[in-house]
Design a protein around this motif. Structure first.
Motif, PDB file in Angstrom:
ATOM      1  N   VAL A  13       5.394 -12.797 -42.186  1.00 28.32           N
ATOM      2  CA  VAL A  13       6.944 -12.096 -41.720  1.00 28.32           C
ATOM      3  C   VAL A  13       6.697 -10.568 -40.862  1.00 28.32           C
ATOM      4  N   THR A  14       5.749  -9.856 -41.709  1.00 18.72           N
ATOM      5  CA  THR A  14       5.571  -8.447 -40.925  1.00 18.72           C
ATOM      6  C   THR A  14       5.252  -8.573 -39.562  1.00 18.72           C
ATOM      7  N   GLU A  15       4.231  -9.543 -39.317  1.00 11.13           N
ATOM      8  CA  GLU A  15       3.563  -9.612 -38.186  1.00 11.13           C
ATOM      9  C   GLU A  15       4.692 -10.130 -37.105  1.00 11.13           C
ATOM     10  N   PHE A  16       5.652 -11.069 -37.571  1.00 10.93           N
ATOM     11  CA  PHE A  16       6.630 -11.618 -36.608  1.00 10.93           C
ATOM     12  C   PHE A  16       7.695 -10.336 -36.387  1.00 10.93           C
ATOM     13  N   ILE A  17       7.990  -9.567 -37.341  1.00  8.56           N
ATOM     14  CA  ILE A  17       8.998  -8.537 -37.125  1.00  8.56           C
ATOM     15  C   ILE A  17       8.413  -7.548 -36.018  1.00  8.56           C
ATOM     16  N   ASN A  22      12.859  -4.683 -29.293  1.00  2.93           N
ATOM     17  CA  ASN A  22      13.849  -3.786 -29.468  1.00  2.93           C
ATOM     18  C   ASN A  22      13.892  -3.076 -30.860  1.00  2.93           C
ATOM     19  N   GLU A  23      13.592  -1.837 -30.517  1.00  6.21           N
ATOM     20  CA  GLU A  23      13.262  -0.842 -31.852  1.00  6.21           C
ATOM     21  C   GLU A  23      14.263  -0.857 -32.655  1.00  6.21           C
ATOM     22  N   ARG A  24      15.384  -0.937 -32.573  1.00  8.28           N
ATOM     23  CA  ARG A  24      16.769  -0.695 -33.428  1.00  8.28           C
ATOM     24  C   ARG A  24      16.669  -2.104 -34.004  1.00  8.28           C
ATOM     25  N   LYS A  25      16.803  -3.273 -33.472  1.00  2.00           N
ATOM     26  CA  LYS A  25      16.728  -4.549 -34.042  1.00  2.00           C
ATOM     27  C   LYS A  25      15.416  -4.690 -34.806  1.00  2.00           C
ATOM     28  N   LYS A  26      14.421  -4.175 -34.445  1.00  2.00           N
ATOM     29  CA  LYS A  26      13.179  -4.221 -35.530  1.00  2.00           C
ATOM     30  C   LYS A  26      13.404  -3.497 -36.829  1.00  2.00           C
ATOM     31  N   ALA A  27      14.036  -2.423 -36.742  1.00  2.00           N
ATOM     32  CA  ALA A  27      14.606  -1.599 -37.932  1.00  2.00           C
ATOM     33  C   ALA A  27      15.210  -2.325 -38.838  1.00  2.00           C
ATOM     34  N   ASP A  28      16.472  -3.091 -38.214  1.00  2.00           N
ATOM     35  CA  ASP A  28      17.402  -3.814 -38.751  1.00  2.00           C
ATOM     36  C   ASP A  28      16.702  -4.965 -39.701  1.00  2.00           C
ATOM     37  N   ALA A  29      15.717  -5.446 -38.840  1.00  2.00           N
ATOM     38  CA  ALA A  29      14.919  -6.640 -39.373  1.00  2.00           C
ATOM     39  C   ALA A  29      14.330  -6.280 -40.871  1.00  2.00           C
ATOM     40  N   TYR A  30      13.765  -4.983 -40.541  1.00  2.00           N
ATOM     41  CA  TYR A  30      13.026  -4.314 -42.048  1.00  2.00           C
ATOM     42  C   TYR A  30      14.053  -4.304 -43.119  1.00  2.00           C
ATOM     43  N   PRO A  76      15.748 -12.225 -36.110  1.00  2.00           N
ATOM     44  CA  PRO A  76      15.967 -10.944 -34.947  1.00  2.00           C
ATOM     45  C   PRO A  76      15.805 -11.547 -33.663  1.00  2.00           C
ATOM     46  N   ARG A  77      16.602 -12.259 -32.947  1.00  2.00           N
ATOM     47  CA  ARG A  77      16.356 -12.706 -31.644  1.00  2.00           C
ATOM     48  C   ARG A  77      16.895 -11.737 -30.467  1.00  2.00           C
ATOM     49  N   LYS A  78      16.540 -12.114 -29.241  1.00  2.00           N
ATOM     50  CA  LYS A  78      16.866 -11.246 -28.247  1.00  2.00           C
ATOM     51  C   LYS A  78      18.326 -10.952 -28.220  1.00  2.00           C
ATOM     52  N   ALA A  79      19.116 -11.949 -28.237  1.00  5.39           N
ATOM     53  CA  ALA A  79      20.703 -11.578 -28.032  1.00  5.39           C
ATOM     54  C   ALA A  79      21.350 -10.993 -29.086  1.00  5.39           C
ATOM     55  N   ASN A  80      21.032 -11.453 -30.385  1.00  4.02           N
ATOM     56  CA  ASN A  80      21.398 -10.840 -31.509  1.00  4.02           C
ATOM     57  C   ASN A  80      20.743 -11.074 -32.747  1.00  4.02           C
ATOM     58  N   ILE A  81      21.342 -10.942 -33.916  1.00  5.00           N
ATOM     59  CA  ILE A  81      20.670 -11.197 -35.221  1.00  5.00           C
ATOM     60  C   ILE A  81      21.441 -12.334 -35.813  1.00  5.00           C
ATOM     61  N   SER A  82      20.659 -13.414 -35.820  1.00  4.51           N
ATOM     62  CA  SER A  82      21.417 -14.893 -36.668  1.00  4.51           C
ATOM     63  C   SER A  82      21.013 -14.797 -37.881  1.00  4.51           C
ATOM     64  N   LEU A  83      22.024 -14.816 -38.732  1.00  2.00           N
ATOM     65  CA  LEU A  83      22.275 -14.710 -40.193  1.00  2.00           C
ATOM     66  C   LEU A  83      22.405 -16.274 -40.619  1.00  2.00           C
ATOM     67  N   TYR A  84      21.549 -16.754 -41.181  1.00  2.54           N
ATOM     68  CA  TYR A  84      21.805 -18.230 -41.789  1.00  2.54           C
ATOM     69  C   TYR A  84      22.134 -18.089 -43.312  1.00  2.54           C
ATOM     70  N   LEU A  85      23.709 -18.220 -43.350  1.00  6.59           N
ATOM     71  CA  LEU A  85      24.220 -18.401 -44.548  1.00  6.59           C
ATOM     72  C   LEU A  85      24.824 -19.505 -44.660  1.00  6.59           C
ATOM     73  N   TYR A 110      26.577 -14.344 -36.317  1.00 10.51           N
ATOM     74  CA  TYR A 110      25.672 -13.338 -35.492  1.00 10.51           C
ATOM     75  C   TYR A 110      26.180 -11.886 -35.541  1.00 10.51           C
ATOM     76  N   ILE A 111      25.249 -11.192 -35.626  1.00  8.82           N
ATOM     77  CA  ILE A 111      25.726  -9.415 -35.446  1.00  8.82           C
ATOM     78  C   ILE A 111      24.900  -8.937 -34.507  1.00  8.82           C
ATOM     79  N   ASN A 112      25.362  -8.022 -33.795  1.00 10.04           N
ATOM     80  CA  ASN A 112      24.498  -7.207 -32.922  1.00 10.04           C
ATOM     81  C   ASN A 112      23.530  -6.134 -33.616  1.00 10.04           C
ATOM     82  N   LYS A 113      24.134  -5.626 -34.668  1.00 13.23           N
ATOM     83  CA  LYS A 113      23.331  -4.518 -35.168  1.00 13.23           C
ATOM     84  C   LYS A 113      23.859  -4.377 -36.594  1.00 13.23           C
TER      85      LYS A 113
END
Length: 140
Positions: A13-17, A22-30, A76-85, A110-113
């Motif tokens: 998971v860490t290697e994928f993140i 995008n650094e903001r998206k990476k931080a959000d993923a963590y 954490p996709r390029k366009a947005n963050i997909s949440l599977y809920l 889907y969220i942007n941040k």
């Protein structure tokens, strides 16, 4: 019939993140990783090549198709963050009323941040989804 592309695997998971450009998206993923693990109590696992899932359930459709899927997850996709809920419906919509800025489809939110949403509402929606799917699929 083709096999499922989204299967649980031992990829990191860490290697994928870390591959998120995008650094903001990476931080959000963590941050999301922490939130999902805290709420679900499940260890994060990779599903397919780009979904981080938590827990799992086994489904079987009337057509005979069956497989496993994560109870909840995100990507954490390029366009947005997909949440599977939880799937599209009244229950999910009640949570989303106070969720913050998002878009939705039948299966995803889907969220942007992360700063765009209320994390407490996200936590409640994660908990709701896990409990619902565990009731629906008790053999999970």
């Amino acid at each position: 019939m083709s096999g499922n592309k989204m299967v649980e695997n031992d990829n990191s998971v860490t290697e994928f993140i870390e591959t998120v450009e995008n650094e903001r998206k990476k931080a959000d993923a963590y941050k999301l990783l922490e939130v999902f693990e805290e709420v679900t109590g499940f260890e994060a696992k990779m599903w397919g090549t780009s979904i981080i899932g938590f827990g799992k359930y086994h489904y079987k459709y009337a057509s005979g198709r069956e497989g496993d899927a994560p109870l909840v997850g995100f990507s954490p996709r390029k366009a947005n963050i997909s949440l599977y809920l939880d799937y599209d419906g009244e229950e999910r919509d009640k949570f989303l009323e106070n969720f913050g800025k998002h878009k939705k489809s039948k299966a995803c939110v889907y969220i942007n941040k992360l700063d765009d949403i209320d994390v407490d509402v996200l936590k409640a929606l994660i908990k709701h989804t896990v409990e619902k799917f565990q009731r629906m699929y008790p053999e999970g």
